[in-house]
Design an enzyme around this catalytic site. Structure first.
Site, PDB file in Angstrom:
ATOM      1  N   ASP A 102      25.650  42.658  40.180  1.00 33.50           N
ATOM      2  CA  ASP A 102      26.504  43.392  41.121  1.00 33.50           C
ATOM      3  C   ASP A 102      26.554  42.566  42.417  1.00 33.50           C
ATOM      4  O   ASP A 102      25.512  42.104  42.903  1.00 33.50           O
ATOM      5  CB  ASP A 102      25.909  44.781  41.405  1.00 33.50           C
ATOM      6  CG  ASP A 102      26.795  45.621  42.318  1.00 33.50           C
ATOM      7  OD1 ASP A 102      27.421  46.575  41.830  1.00 33.50           O
ATOM      8  OD2 ASP A 102      26.858  45.304  43.530  1.00 33.50           O
ATOM      9  N   ASN A 110      35.443  42.948  51.549  1.00 30.04           N
ATOM     10  CA  ASN A 110      36.784  43.544  51.532  1.00 30.04           C
ATOM     11  C   ASN A 110      37.197  43.984  52.934  1.00 30.04           C
ATOM     12  O   ASN A 110      38.320  43.731  53.373  1.00 30.04           O
ATOM     13  CB  ASN A 110      36.800  44.779  50.625  1.00 30.04           C
ATOM     14  CG  ASN A 110      37.073  44.420  49.177  1.00 30.04           C
ATOM     15  OD1 ASN A 110      37.723  43.421  48.886  1.00 30.04           O
ATOM     16  ND2 ASN A 110      36.577  45.235  48.274  1.00 30.04           N
ATOM     17  N   HIS A 115      41.413  42.854  50.780  1.00 35.87           N
ATOM     18  CA  HIS A 115      41.214  42.987  49.332  1.00 35.87           C
ATOM     19  C   HIS A 115      41.596  41.744  48.539  1.00 35.87           C
ATOM     20  O   HIS A 115      41.011  41.460  47.495  1.00 35.87           O
ATOM     21  CB  HIS A 115      41.993  44.198  48.810  1.00 35.87           C
ATOM     22  CG  HIS A 115      41.134  45.420  48.717  1.00 35.87           C
ATOM     23  ND1 HIS A 115      40.749  46.137  49.827  1.00 35.87           N
ATOM     24  CD2 HIS A 115      40.558  46.026  47.653  1.00 35.87           C
ATOM     25  CE1 HIS A 115      39.982  47.137  49.440  1.00 35.87           C
ATOM     26  NE2 HIS A 115      39.848  47.097  48.128  1.00 35.87           N
ATOM     27  N   ASP A 119      39.344  39.999  45.967  1.00 36.87           N
ATOM     28  CA  ASP A 119      39.715  39.696  44.567  1.00 36.87           C
ATOM     29  C   ASP A 119      39.363  38.246  44.214  1.00 36.87           C
ATOM     30  O   ASP A 119      38.840  37.973  43.130  1.00 36.87           O
ATOM     31  CB  ASP A 119      41.229  39.890  44.363  1.00 36.87           C
ATOM     32  CG  ASP A 119      41.596  41.354  44.225  1.00 36.87           C
ATOM     33  OD1 ASP A 119      40.675  42.201  44.203  1.00 36.87           O
ATOM     34  OD2 ASP A 119      42.801  41.656  44.151  1.00 36.87           O
ATOM     35  N   GLU A 145      32.839  45.580  40.721  1.00 38.77           N
ATOM     36  CA  GLU A 145      32.272  44.259  41.036  1.00 38.77           C
ATOM     37  C   GLU A 145      30.962  44.090  40.310  1.00 38.77           C
ATOM     38  O   GLU A 145      30.036  43.466  40.799  1.00 38.77           O
ATOM     39  CB  GLU A 145      32.120  44.070  42.554  1.00 38.77           C
ATOM     40  CG  GLU A 145      31.994  45.335  43.354  1.00 38.77           C
ATOM     41  CD  GLU A 145      30.553  45.826  43.503  1.00 38.77           C
ATOM     42  OE1 GLU A 145      30.225  46.822  42.813  1.00 38.77           O
ATOM     43  OE2 GLU A 145      29.806  45.252  44.310  1.00 38.77           O
TER      44      GLU A 145
END
Ligand code: GH3
Ligand code: MG
Ligand code: MG
Length: 234
Positions: A102, A110, A115, A119, A145
């Site tokens: 994770d 973010n 975002h 990404d 994630e």
């Protein structure tokens, strides 16, 4: 193709008529040529269509098992493979481990960079994980994630070692990108929880174990791998 055959035969008939040696049974040759050409034309058309269909099906199949953002396997495929690998492990009494990664503080990435950059970071982390596993292991995006590495024929101590190597690799990677003409560099870390079939009896137990160990890694300060009862520290 059929046009060539037809033209060839028409020229043949014309030359026969001109030489006055034409006989009606010569038409049979023409009919054979003509239908032969149609047959070849139809077969080549079908072959082309079949090739295109096979390509389309292969693409659809790849899309149905791949996560569109990161390019690694998707959760659905992970669950299917996990089930198969568990059965295989039970049958051959072989070890099976997995690592659930994770990204640490991903929300902050973010929030700070947007975002789109988030990404890109996620995609890059998946690529880094993919580059640092063995041929027999496979990577899938488990959730937002969260990324899972499935390691067949692997004991939990070895899995923890591999996961920690990946964690270190990610920690030492500088992620560079440009935003509004400004060059930025961010360092990302990941935490991971290990699970093994030697201490779990089902798919659910395996996932729960990895989840619990991941939770422990987060609680103990992140950027670490927990499994096999002891942490592999940063
Ligand atoms: P922790 O270190 O405890 O894991 O903290 P965190 O901030 O990484 O975890 P949290 O669960 O608070 O936030 C995860 C964030 O990941 C929130 C969510 O918007 C983001 N996220 C999930 N999927 C995607 C994605 O596909 N793209 C982007 N950019 N963000 C995603
Ligand atoms: Mg996170
Ligand atoms: Mg998460």
């Amino acid at each position: 193709m059929s046009i060539f055959f037809t033209i060839g035969y028409v020229l043949y008939i014309i030359s026969m008529l001109l030489s006055m040696s034409f006989q009606w049974h010569d038409l049979i040759v023409g009919i054979i040529f003509f239908f032969g050409a149609i047959f070849v034309w139809l077969s080549s058309k079908t072959t082309v269509r079949t090739i295109l269909d096979v390509r389309r099906i292969t693409k659809l199949k790849a899309e149905s098992i791949t996560d569109p953002l990161t390019g690694v396997f998707n959760r659905r495929y992970l669950m299917r493979r996990l089930k198969e690998e568990i059965e295989r492990s039970h049958r051959y009494k072989a070890p099976l481990s997995l690592a659930l990664f994770d990204i640490d503080n991903f929300k902050a990435i973010n929030d700070t960079y947007g975002h789109l950059i988030g990404d890109n970071v996620l995609t890059l982390i998946c690529a880094l994980i993919q580059e640092n596993i063995r041929k027999t292991d496979f990577v899938a995006r488990y959730g937002g994630e969260e990324i899972c590495v499935l390691m067949p024929d692997t004991k939990p101590s070895k899995a923890a070692h591999i996961a920690d190597r990946i964690r270190a690799k990610i920690q030492e990677t500088n992620i560079c990108f440009e935003q509004d003409g400004v060059q930025l560099q961010i360092n990302v870390t990941v935490s991971a929880g290990i699970a093994s079939l030697s201490t779990a009896n089902s798919l659910e137990e395996l996932i729960n174990q990895a989840d619990n160990n991941l939770y422990k890694a987060k609680r103990m300060g992140k950027n670490m791998v927990i499994g096999h009862n002891e942490p592999d520290h940063n």
